[in-house]
Design an enzyme around this catalytic site. Structure first.
Site: not given
Length: 480
Positions: A194, A312, A402
């Site tokens: 990320s 995600e 995610h």
């Protein structure tokens, strides 16, 4: 794999770096040293200034506990059930942690940078324990850096990209000091997820930092950097909210927690889909980041492992909130995200069972991370390996959201962080397989599946994993 005796006795461990002696711990053949300062505390006269290398200390420094965490807001609402916030009080926030095999000698090294939207997170989270990498003969280092307002504001009188400068100094520390832990300073790989993936990409883009590394692992990381005016939207909004000028002097006069409180007040009611929340981002800057990673990494001369998760967006939105997005609301969300009607058609075709809210969420994830990763992989000539994490978590119908892959990458499915995202029955075989691929890439620059190249070969990680031509190519192409 490094062989160990299996002795689980916890005993003292010692190491010496250039700034002084360290007292850590050794257990089961792994030496652990925590909370080692690589820079001076960035407060008082050093607030909103470039990081300075840590001072030497006298005697032996206790290295058995993590250092203080950077000032940050806690996660709020539903996402707080999934993502952990660790708070450790103190000013010594710019520290590194080392896990090393007890018998390490010229071992490969990896530097891990945590995620959190450049605004949250720390290396002290349970899911980031480096023991599993150290057991495979790798010296694993993790680092904290300044976050949010303190690390990524755009202020008159202050350098840009302070958090990135922190990470760059941490990398320099690793290059200078890792031999003290048995690491090979000429074999350092960067790894991050990320926002941490973005920082990895940015370090690999900087001429001085890229000289210190041999590879990069970018998990679900955006590859953008904005012009300073755009990158400064969050700090400009805070300045206006507080009635101060966006300068180093004015922001330094406000306590960190008051700045965080102002940020929270501004964000109340905003969302990613509405486009009403100004996120922190990296700024283009001749001194600290001359090129956006999406451009600079094209000629990065070392291997890159890069990938994304199938779903995600599901970390950010509850299923019931997505159900409410229909008709004109979905169209308005797409327009706010500046996504074409063609891309929307491709997304609907790729996910025929998805409701309009889910389609919009998929478009968001594809635009933020998957399409940029694909564009980069298509333009590089140096080895580039692409993956898609597709395993479906049963927790809150997250699916392959995610950050769900982290427990698998670290082969640590039993940590609190991993259980929160993947539940208690996540497949251990998949974790061992993914972890082994990451270890192999750190050692050799090749994770064990074909390069992306012209055939767009992608490793899909699922209960049955396979290398195959990239899925949803039409959607990626439609996003530019």
């Amino acid at each position: 794999m490094t062989s160990h005796t299996g002795d689980d006795t916890d005993r003292a461990a010692e190491a010496r770096v250039t700034t002084g002696a360290l007292a850590g711990r050794e257990r089961d053949g792994i030496r652990r040293f925590l909370g080692i300062p690589y820079a001076k505390p960035p407060f008082d006269e050093r607030r909103f200034a470039a990081p300075e290398p840590a001072d030497a200390w006298e005697g032996v420094r206790d290295a058995t506990r993590f250092g203080a965490t950077a000032p940050q807001p806690p996660y709020g609402g539903d996402i707080a059930e999934l993502l952990n916030s660790v708070v450790i009080e103190g000013d010594d926030i710019l520290t590194v942690n080392v896990w090393a095999p007890a018998d390490a000698a010229n071992a490969p090294v990896v530097l891990w940078l945590h995620g959190g939207a450049l605004e949250r997170g720390s290396s002290a989270q349970s899911g980031y324990d480096g023991s599993t990498f150290a057991r495979e003969g790798i010296v694993f280092v993790s680092a904290n850096y300044r976050l949010g307002i303190e690390g990524f504001s755009v202020l008159e009188g202050s350098p840009l990209n302070l958090g990135l400068l922190d990470a760059a100094l941490a990398l320099e520390w690793v290059h200078r000091e890792v031999a003290a832990f048995g690491g090979d300073r000429s074999h350092i790989t960067l790894m991050g997820e990320s926002a941490g993936g973005l920082l990895v990409a940015a370090l690999a883009s900087r001429p001085d930092s890229r000289e210190l590394i041999v590879g990069a692992i970018i998990e679900s990381g955006p590859l953008d950097a904005d012009p300073p005016k755009r990158a400064g939207r969050a700090s400009a909004a805070i300045a206006q909210h507080l009635g101060i000028r966006p300068t180093r002097e004015a922001f330094s006069a406000v306590p960190p927690q008051d700045l965080i409180r102002a940020r929270a007040e501004l964000n109340r009611g905003g969302s990613l889909l509405s486009g009403s929340t100004a996120s922190f981002s990296l700024a283009l800057d001749p001194a600290t980041l001359p090129q956006a990673p999406r451009d600079a990494l094209v000629d990065f001369p070392h291997p890159i492992l890069i990938g994304t998760n199938t779903d995600e967006y599901r970390i950010w939105f509850r299923p019931e909130s997505l159900e409410k997005i229909r008709g004109l609301t979905a169209v308005a969300g797409r327009l706010a995200l500046r996504i074409s009607a063609r891309a929307a058609r491709e997304a609907r075709a790729a996910f025929p069972d998805a409701n309009p809210g889910e389609v919009l969420g998929q478009l968001l994830g594809e635009k933020l991370v998957r399409a940029p990763a694909t564009r980069l992989a298509r333009t590089r000539r140096t080895p580039t390996y692409v993956y898609e994490f597709a395993w479906q978590s049963p927790v809150r119908d997250l699916r392959a959201a995610h950050a769900v892959e982290l427990g698998f990458v670290f082969d640590a499915l039993d940590t609190d962080d991993a259980v929160a995202l993947g539940g208690t029955d996540a497949p251990a075989d998949l974790a061992r397989e993914m972890h082994a691929a990451w270890v192999r890439f750190i050692r050799t620059g090749d994770p064990g599946w074909p390069r992306f190249d012209t055939d767009r070969i992608t490793q899909v990680w699922d209960t049955t994993s396979r290398a195959m031509p990239q899925r949803r190519q039409g959607l990626v192409d439609a996003l530019g």
